[in-house]
Design a protein around this motif. Structure first.
Motif, PDB file in Angstrom:
ATOM      1  N   THR A 150       0.830  -1.210   0.000  1.00  0.00           N
ATOM      2  CA  THR A 150       0.000   0.000   0.000  1.00  0.00           C
ATOM      3  C   THR A 150       0.864   1.260   0.000  1.00  0.00           C
ATOM      4  OG1 THR A 150      -0.300  -0.127   2.402  1.00  0.00           O
ATOM      5  CG2 THR A 150      -2.045  -1.073   1.034  1.00  0.00           C
ATOM      6  N   ARG A 188      -6.724   1.007  -8.777  1.00  0.00           N
ATOM      7  CA  ARG A 188      -7.228  -0.370  -8.704  1.00  0.00           C
ATOM      8  C   ARG A 188      -6.253  -1.272  -7.953  1.00  0.00           C
ATOM      9  NH1 ARG A 188      -7.337  -2.110 -13.851  1.00  0.00           N
ATOM     10  NH2 ARG A 188      -6.900  -0.145 -14.866  1.00  0.00           N
ATOM     11  N   LYS A 189      -4.962  -1.112  -8.194  1.00  0.00           N
ATOM     12  CA  LYS A 189      -3.960  -1.925  -7.485  1.00  0.00           C
ATOM     13  C   LYS A 189      -3.972  -1.624  -5.990  1.00  0.00           C
ATOM     14  CE  LYS A 189      -0.648  -2.955 -11.119  1.00  0.00           C
ATOM     15  NZ  LYS A 189       0.787  -2.947 -11.472  1.00  0.00           N
ATOM     16  N   ARG A 193      -6.997  -3.264  -4.405  1.00  0.00           N
ATOM     17  CA  ARG A 193      -6.770  -4.708  -4.279  1.00  0.00           C
ATOM     18  C   ARG A 193      -5.791  -5.035  -3.147  1.00  0.00           C
ATOM     19  NH1 ARG A 193      -6.860  -4.807 -10.039  1.00  0.00           N
ATOM     20  NH2 ARG A 193      -4.590  -4.865 -10.097  1.00  0.00           N
ATOM     21  N   ALA A 194      -4.856  -4.117  -2.885  1.00  0.00           N
ATOM     22  CA  ALA A 194      -3.879  -4.335  -1.817  1.00  0.00           C
ATOM     23  C   ALA A 194      -4.450  -3.999  -0.444  1.00  0.00           C
ATOM     24  CB  ALA A 194      -2.624  -3.504  -2.078  1.00  0.00           C
ATOM     25  N   ASP A 224     -18.334  -2.392 -10.057  1.00  0.00           N
ATOM     26  CA  ASP A 224     -18.125  -3.416  -9.044  1.00  0.00           C
ATOM     27  C   ASP A 224     -19.456  -3.917  -8.538  1.00  0.00           C
ATOM     28  OD1 ASP A 224     -15.378  -3.135  -9.213  1.00  0.00           O
ATOM     29  OD2 ASP A 224     -15.307  -1.641  -7.631  1.00  0.00           O
TER      30      ASP A 224
END
Length: 164
Positions: free
Chosen positions: A45, A69-70, A73-74, A162
């Motif tokens: 993060t 987005r990464k 997800r993290a 989503d």
């Protein structure tokens, strides 16, 4: 966004596609930098916050979309992502994250030696030398990707919503 020109002469070249060997070298650098950051003890993060902050400063829509987005997800929160441009004005970021963000901003503007000095003083208080080096490498690398995407005008395509 329009730049006021049209036609083939104004069409941007996707330089990553035009010069794949050079782009692949940048991707390999990015992979080495990601490993360096992990070995230095920087969590995913923190790395994504640096990627996002530098991308904000450089106005890279493609990288902002990708790294948001990464980060999510993290495990990053939408609240912290929303206030990232004003990170200094919140208490939502840890001392390590604050030091990393300050270094990232300083690395993105190498002519501002006063900001670099201030960022280093803060970083030395909470980061190891390996972490300082890794953060700077993350900032340099995402800055290079920002330039590839901005100069190529990589598009941001809509994502499917989503679903809960």
């Amino acid at each position: 966004m329009s730049d006021g020109t049209t036609g083939p002469a104004s069409r941007r070249i996707f330089i990553d596609k035009q010069s794949p060997k050079a782009f692949n070298a940048l991707v390999q650098t990015s992979e080495a930098v990601r490993a360096t950051a992990a070995e230095a003890g920087l969590d995913r993060t923190t790395v994504e916050l640096v990627n996002l902050r530098v991308s904000q400063l450089n106005g890279c829509a493609f990288c902002l979309d990708l790294h948001t987005r990464k980060a999510l997800r993290a495990g990053e929160s939408s609240q912290r992502l929303a206030v990232l441009p004003a990170w200094r004005d919140t208490e939502l970021f840890t001392p390590v994250e604050r030091a990393a963000l300050g270094l990232a901003e300083a690395a993105n503007d190498p002519a501002d030696t006063a900001a670099q000095s201030d960022a280093y003083v803060t970083a030395r208080q909470v980061l190891t030398e390996d972490q300082i080096s890794a953060v700077i490498w993350v900032a340099i690398t995402i800055g290079a990707f920002n330039r590839v995407s901005v100069l190529s005008r990589h598009p941001v395509r809509p994502q499917a919503p989503d679903r809960p």
